[in-house]
Design an enzyme around this catalytic site. Structure first.
Site, PDB file in Angstrom:
ATOM      1  N   ILE A   1       8.093   7.031 -10.056  1.00  0.00           N
ATOM      2  CA  ILE A   1       6.621   7.057 -10.107  1.00  0.00           C
ATOM      3  C   ILE A   1       6.182   6.913 -11.560  1.00  0.00           C
ATOM      4  O   ILE A   1       5.179   6.264 -11.865  1.00  0.00           O
ATOM      5  CB  ILE A   1       6.073   8.337  -9.433  1.00  0.00           C
ATOM      6  CG1 ILE A   1       6.370   8.274  -7.927  1.00  0.00           C
ATOM      7  CG2 ILE A   1       4.577   8.498  -9.689  1.00  0.00           C
ATOM      8  CD1 ILE A   1       5.959   9.501  -7.127  1.00  0.00           C
TER       9      ILE A   1
ATOM     10  N   VAL B   1       9.591   8.044   0.763  1.00  0.00           N
ATOM     11  CA  VAL B   1      10.194   9.128  -0.028  1.00  0.00           C
ATOM     12  C   VAL B   1       9.589   9.071  -1.437  1.00  0.00           C
ATOM     13  O   VAL B   1       8.844   8.153  -1.752  1.00  0.00           O
ATOM     14  CB  VAL B   1      11.734   9.001  -0.137  1.00  0.00           C
ATOM     15  CG1 VAL B   1      12.435   9.509   1.086  1.00  0.00           C
ATOM     16  CG2 VAL B   1      12.153   7.579  -0.471  1.00  0.00           C
TER      17      VAL B   1
ATOM     18  N   PRO C   1      14.623  21.351 -18.440  1.00  0.00           N
ATOM     19  CA  PRO C   1      13.218  21.771 -18.318  1.00  0.00           C
ATOM     20  C   PRO C   1      12.249  20.759 -18.905  1.00  0.00           C
ATOM     21  O   PRO C   1      12.645  19.919 -19.720  1.00  0.00           O
ATOM     22  CB  PRO C   1      13.198  23.047 -19.170  1.00  0.00           C
ATOM     23  CG  PRO C   1      14.175  22.755 -20.273  1.00  0.00           C
ATOM     24  CD  PRO C   1      15.243  21.848 -19.693  1.00  0.00           C
TER      25      PRO C   1
ATOM     26  N   VAL D   1       1.715 -10.465   5.046  1.00  0.00           N
ATOM     27  CA  VAL D   1       1.766 -11.744   4.327  1.00  0.00           C
ATOM     28  C   VAL D   1       2.948 -12.535   4.884  1.00  0.00           C
ATOM     29  O   VAL D   1       4.084 -12.041   4.901  1.00  0.00           O
ATOM     30  CB  VAL D   1       1.978 -11.507   2.809  1.00  0.00           C
ATOM     31  CG1 VAL D   1       2.131 -12.834   2.071  1.00  0.00           C
ATOM     32  CG2 VAL D   1       0.845 -10.683   2.225  1.00  0.00           C
TER      33      VAL D   1
ATOM     34  N   SER E   1       0.716  -3.539   5.280  1.00  0.00           N
ATOM     35  CA  SER E   1       1.079  -3.772   6.665  1.00  0.00           C
ATOM     36  C   SER E   1       1.632  -2.485   7.266  1.00  0.00           C
ATOM     37  O   SER E   1       2.709  -2.021   6.878  1.00  0.00           O
ATOM     38  CB  SER E   1       2.134  -4.886   6.721  1.00  0.00           C
ATOM     39  OG  SER E   1       2.869  -4.791   7.907  1.00  0.00           O
TER      40      SER E   1
ATOM     41  N   ALA F   1       3.033   2.738  -5.254  1.00  0.00           N
ATOM     42  CA  ALA F   1       2.794   1.784  -6.346  1.00  0.00           C
ATOM     43  C   ALA F   1       1.474   1.042  -6.139  1.00  0.00           C
ATOM     44  O   ALA F   1       0.663   0.908  -7.062  1.00  0.00           O
ATOM     45  CB  ALA F   1       3.948   0.791  -6.431  1.00  0.00           C
TER      46      ALA F   1
ATOM     47  N   GLY G   1       0.824  -1.208   0.000  1.00  0.00           N
ATOM     48  CA  GLY G   1       0.000   0.000   0.000  1.00  0.00           C
ATOM     49  C   GLY G   1       0.855   1.254   0.000  1.00  0.00           C
ATOM     50  O   GLY G   1       0.544   2.240   0.660  1.00  0.00           O
TER      51      GLY G   1
ATOM     52  N   ALA H   1       9.135  14.043  -6.169  1.00  0.00           N
ATOM     53  CA  ALA H   1       9.184  14.789  -7.435  1.00  0.00           C
ATOM     54  C   ALA H   1       8.654  13.896  -8.546  1.00  0.00           C
ATOM     55  O   ALA H   1       8.946  12.700  -8.597  1.00  0.00           O
ATOM     56  CB  ALA H   1      10.612  15.219  -7.730  1.00  0.00           C
TER      57      ALA H   1
ATOM     58  N   LYS I   1       6.338  21.840 -10.767  1.00  0.00           N
ATOM     59  CA  LYS I   1       7.713  21.533 -11.171  1.00  0.00           C
ATOM     60  C   LYS I   1       7.846  21.762 -12.686  1.00  0.00           C
ATOM     61  O   LYS I   1       7.147  21.131 -13.478  1.00  0.00           O
ATOM     62  CB  LYS I   1       8.029  20.072 -10.821  1.00  0.00           C
ATOM     63  CG  LYS I   1       9.416  19.648 -11.245  1.00  0.00           C
ATOM     64  CD  LYS I   1       9.688  18.198 -10.855  1.00  0.00           C
ATOM     65  CE  LYS I   1      10.977  17.695 -11.471  1.00  0.00           C
ATOM     66  NZ  LYS I   1      11.113  16.244 -11.389  1.00  0.00           N
TER      67      LYS I   1
HETATM   68  C1  LIG Z   1      16.089   7.805  -1.794  1.00  0.00           C
HETATM   69  C2  LIG Z   1      14.884   7.702  -2.685  1.00  0.00           C
HETATM   70  C3  LIG Z   1      14.337   8.852  -3.255  1.00  0.00           C
HETATM   71  C4  LIG Z   1      13.252   8.759  -4.135  1.00  0.00           C
HETATM   72  N1  LIG Z   1      12.755   9.878  -4.744  1.00  0.00           N
HETATM   73  C5  LIG Z   1      11.800   9.756  -5.700  1.00  0.00           C
HETATM   74  C6  LIG Z   1      11.304  10.879  -6.418  1.00  0.00           C
HETATM   75  O1  LIG Z   1      11.668  12.022  -6.156  1.00  0.00           O
HETATM   76  N2  LIG Z   1      10.392  10.664  -7.389  1.00  0.00           N
HETATM   77  C7  LIG Z   1       9.927   9.418  -7.697  1.00  0.00           C
HETATM   78  O2  LIG Z   1       9.150   9.262  -8.637  1.00  0.00           O
HETATM   79  N3  LIG Z   1      10.329   8.357  -6.974  1.00  0.00           N
HETATM   80  C8  LIG Z   1      11.248   8.492  -6.009  1.00  0.00           C
HETATM   81  N4  LIG Z   1      11.654   7.391  -5.311  1.00  0.00           N
HETATM   82  C9  LIG Z   1      10.982   6.120  -5.534  1.00  0.00           C
HETATM   83  C10 LIG Z   1       9.655   6.111  -4.795  1.00  0.00           C
HETATM   84  O3  LIG Z   1       9.858   6.314  -3.417  1.00  0.00           O
HETATM   85  C11 LIG Z   1       8.946   4.784  -5.022  1.00  0.00           C
HETATM   86  O4  LIG Z   1       8.913   4.479  -6.378  1.00  0.00           O
HETATM   87  C12 LIG Z   1       7.526   4.849  -4.541  1.00  0.00           C
HETATM   88  O5  LIG Z   1       7.469   5.298  -3.230  1.00  0.00           O
HETATM   89  C13 LIG Z   1       6.861   3.505  -4.647  1.00  0.00           C
HETATM   90  O6  LIG Z   1       7.278   2.636  -3.649  1.00  0.00           O
HETATM   91  P1  LIG Z   1       6.522   1.253  -3.541  1.00  0.00           P
HETATM   92  O7  LIG Z   1       5.061   1.513  -3.372  1.00  0.00           O
HETATM   93  O8  LIG Z   1       6.948   0.407  -4.659  1.00  0.00           O
HETATM   94  O9  LIG Z   1       7.133   0.600  -2.226  1.00  0.00           O
HETATM   95  P2  LIG Z   1       6.920   0.960  -0.673  1.00  0.00           P
HETATM   96  O10 LIG Z   1       6.623   2.381  -0.434  1.00  0.00           O
HETATM   97  O11 LIG Z   1       8.097   0.370   0.035  1.00  0.00           O
HETATM   98  O12 LIG Z   1       5.630   0.147  -0.262  1.00  0.00           O
HETATM   99  C14 LIG Z   1       5.667  -1.245  -0.025  1.00  0.00           C
HETATM  100  C15 LIG Z   1       4.345  -1.681   0.559  1.00  0.00           C
HETATM  101  O13 LIG Z   1       4.343  -3.105   0.678  1.00  0.00           O
HETATM  102  C16 LIG Z   1       3.877  -3.456   1.955  1.00  0.00           C
HETATM  103  N5  LIG Z   1       4.445  -4.765   2.317  1.00  0.00           N
HETATM  104  C17 LIG Z   1       5.720  -5.179   2.186  1.00  0.00           C
HETATM  105  N6  LIG Z   1       5.854  -6.444   2.648  1.00  0.00           N
HETATM  106  C18 LIG Z   1       4.630  -6.836   3.061  1.00  0.00           C
HETATM  107  C19 LIG Z   1       4.102  -8.024   3.661  1.00  0.00           C
HETATM  108  N7  LIG Z   1       4.883  -9.087   3.945  1.00  0.00           N
HETATM  109  N8  LIG Z   1       2.814  -8.061   3.946  1.00  0.00           N
HETATM  110  C20 LIG Z   1       1.975  -7.016   3.705  1.00  0.00           C
HETATM  111  N9  LIG Z   1       2.420  -5.856   3.159  1.00  0.00           N
HETATM  112  C21 LIG Z   1       3.721  -5.774   2.847  1.00  0.00           C
HETATM  113  C22 LIG Z   1       4.352  -2.325   2.849  1.00  0.00           C
HETATM  114  O14 LIG Z   1       3.617  -2.285   4.045  1.00  0.00           O
HETATM  115  C23 LIG Z   1       4.061  -1.133   1.936  1.00  0.00           C
HETATM  116  O15 LIG Z   1       2.700  -0.773   2.048  1.00  0.00           O
HETATM  117  C24 LIG Z   1      12.695   7.479  -4.403  1.00  0.00           C
HETATM  118  C25 LIG Z   1      13.212   6.344  -3.775  1.00  0.00           C
HETATM  119  C26 LIG Z   1      14.301   6.445  -2.928  1.00  0.00           C
HETATM  120  C27 LIG Z   1      14.838   5.206  -2.279  1.00  0.00           C
END
Ligand SMILES: Cc1cc2nc3c(=O)[nH]c(=O)nc-3n(C[C@H](O)[C@H](O)[C@H](O)COP(=O)(O)OP(=O)(O)OC[C@H]3O[C@@H](n4cnc5c(N)ncnc54)[C@H](O)[C@@H]3O)c2cc1C
Length: 511
Positions: free
Chosen positions: A351, A52, A101, A190, A44, A20, A17, A55, A83
């Site tokens: 994103i 994070v 830009p 999970v 979870s 993504a 959640g 942008a 932006k």
């Molecule tokens: C340093 C840094 C800077 C960034 N800056 C940018 C930016 O400026 N612009 C941009 O587009 N992107 C940026 N990103 C990338 C961006 O943060 C991610 O693409 C975005 O947040 C998506 O993350 P996610 O949803 O894939 O994963 P997460 O946010 O890690 O979410 C994972 C989810 O899975 C759940 N989960 C995991 N394991 C289990 C389990 N066993 N059971 C139940 N639930 C579980 C967690 O609870 C959570 O809800 C950055 C990333 C980093 C590391």
């Protein structure tokens, strides 16, 4: 022939959640609303999200538009600013700065592309810095913004815009959207996964509570751990650390001290770079670095020493490895978000890669048997996206002229042929990569080539047919028109204020 309803996907399970997971749930609940498909999302609170990612790129506006989300409402709900691009400081040599830009430089003044006229004029000492011929750059430097007008032929239409927002609030916003359209949120962890003995398809997930969740299609949005795609299906990871070696970051928000402009900033540091992303109520900062060249303590000190306002939280450390899963779609599992791959945040592409994963999923939305040909095509398209982002990110590093060991090594590392060819074609005679699929159009490549001091050895032959005085008059006219237009735009913060007030009293549509 089998009954169609027997073949259709009926149960979709999204694990995760974060940004993504909720972007995926929102898009699927919108697009599958009339099909009776059940969508469940497991998250979870104990594990939490990466926290994070602030942008974005202009394409996110297409995503929001597809969902029918009003931009003004979104900006209000997520503390968003505008932006217009990214300012790069010290990336060529210390003291250099340029803006990449969301828009073009110049406008057509003859049969060759604008930059060829500029290259010749510059060689003759008759051109100003390249950025002076770009309206979004002129606006960003003056901390100004107006919506691009509707006329596609106008110089004033030569830009687009994205948002800098609080990504966790964006996820909350999308969660409300998806739940209102029938997505069921399940809080829980999970702990195990059951697969079919014959074809290896995922059949069910077991939560810590003992509850079993069955499904036809599983979307892995579980973050870096890749709970389904890697831990269970062992898909394999293409490690790109040799190309993009930064592997750690510290992130910290700070208070705003001066009015914020409509752009993200990236400042090169001795073994990486620092981001500055202004929101309405705070500034997001982070230091991305490679642990082979700087100690963690020095990295965090460097970040904290370079904040422009009081920190408003403790710095948070993040660990990552650049690369991607060998297949983003494996059997009946599709990895979207960090579970699929990560290519450091230099050009805010994560994103957008989530969005591409979702749009391709909608385009190739499978039946229960998940035809291998659909998965292959999905994987081919996503590979292209990742490869092109990788090359564009690397471009910033390989073109540096800095002296520190990290930067010297970045210049001297092995480059993929796909990047070398692009750099050589530009250096030889100003050719800029063009492709249909994938991020980063010619205007983006051009900004970084020239911004980091790579100039073509020669220009398009057709430029010579224009007399020098006509050329320089054309350049001057464009620059004057840009300065005039930028000068007349609204202050960025005043724009946000007016716009939000307008939303409060209207249906909130931005344009
Ligand atoms: C340093 C840094 C800077 C960034 N800056 C940018 C930016 O400026 N612009 C941009 O587009 N992107 C940026 N990103 C990338 C961006 O943060 C991610 O693409 C975005 O947040 C998506 O993350 P996610 O949803 O894939 O994963 P997460 O946010 O890690 O979410 C994972 C989810 O899975 C759940 N989960 C995991 N394991 C289990 C389990 N066993 N059971 C139940 N639930 C579980 C967690 O609870 C959570 O809800 C950055 C990333 C980093 C590391």
């Amino acid at each position: 022939m089998k009954d169609r309803s027997e073949q259709s996907i009926r149960e979709i399970v999204i694990v995760g959640g974060g940004t993504a997971g909720w972007m995926t749930a929102a898009a699927l609940s919108h697009r599958l609303a009339t099909t009776g498909t059940n969508i469940r999302l497991i998250e979870s609170a104990e594990i939490g999200t990466v926290g994070v990612g602030e942008a974005t790129l202009p394409q996110i506006r297409d995503f929001n538009r597809m969902l029918g989300i009003k931009e003004a409402e979104l900006m209000g709900r997520t503390s968003a600013t505008i932006k217009l691009g990214i300012e790069f400081r010290d990336w060529g040599k210390t003291g250099d700065h340029y803006i990449h830009p969301f828009g073009v430089h110049g406008e057509p003044i003859g049969p060759a592309d604008f930059h060829h006229y500029w290259v010749k004029a510059r060689a003759e000492g008759a051109a100003e810095e390249f950025g002076r011929y770009s309206l979004p750059i002129a606006a960003a430097r003056r901390l100004k913004f107006n919506l691009p007008p509707g006329n596609p032929d106008s110089l004033l239409q030569s830009y687009s815009y994205a948002f800098q927002f609080d990504a966790s609030l964006y996820a909350v916003f999308l969660a409300e959207y998806a739940e209102a359209r029938g997505t069921r949120r399940i809080e829980g962890k999970v702990v195990s996964v059951k697969c079919d003995g014959d074809n290896g398809f995922i059949r069910s997930l077991t939560l810590e509570s003992g509850e079993q969740i069955t499904g036809d299609l599983f979307i892995d949005c579980s973050g870096f751990r890749g709970l389904l795609i890697e831990q269970e299906l062992q898909t394999g990871f293409a490690d790109w650390s040799d190309y993009l070696p930064c592997n750690r970051a510290f992130a910290v928000p700070c208070a705003i001290s001066d009015p914020v402009g409509p752009f993200t900033r990236s400042t090169a540091r001795s073994a990486g770079w620092q981001w500055r992303i202004p929101l309405q109520h705070r500034i997001g900062n982070g230091h991305v670095y490679c642990d082979r060249y700087i100690r963690d303590q020095d990295a965090v000190d460097m970040l904290m020493d370079n904040l422009e306002g009081e920190p408003i939280a403790e710095p948070k450390q993040l660990f990552f490895k650049t690369g991607k899963r060998k297949k983003l779609w494996n059997r009946n599992c599709i990895a979207i978000g960090l579970s699929g791959g990560f290519l450091e945040p230099l050009e805010s592409t994560s994103i957008d890669l989530i969005q591409s994963g979702i749009m391709n999923l909608l385009a190739f939305f499978p039946e229960k048997q998940c035809a291998a040909s659909d998965a292959d095509e999905y994987n081919r398209l996503m590979d292209l996206e990742f490869d092109r982002v990788r090359d564009f990110l690397m471009l910033h590093y390989v073109l540096n002229q800095r002296e520190e060991p990290f930067w010297r090594d970045m210049r001297e590392m092995a480059w993929p042929d796909s990047l070398r060819e692009k750099v050589e074609a530009f250096e030889r005679r100003g050719l800029v990569p063009q492709y249909d699929q994938g991020l980063f159009q010619p205007a983006s490549w051009l900004s970084v080539f020239i911004g980091q001091n790579l100039l073509p050895k020669t220009w398009d032959l057709r430029v010579d047919a224009m007399a020098a005085d006509r050329r320089s008059a054309a350049l001057q006219r464009i620059k004057a028109a840009i300065d005039d237009s930028a000068g007349r735009m609204s202050e960025h913060l005043a724009f946000i204020e007016t716009y939000r007030a307008k939303f409060a009293g209207s249906n909130g549509d931005m344009q």
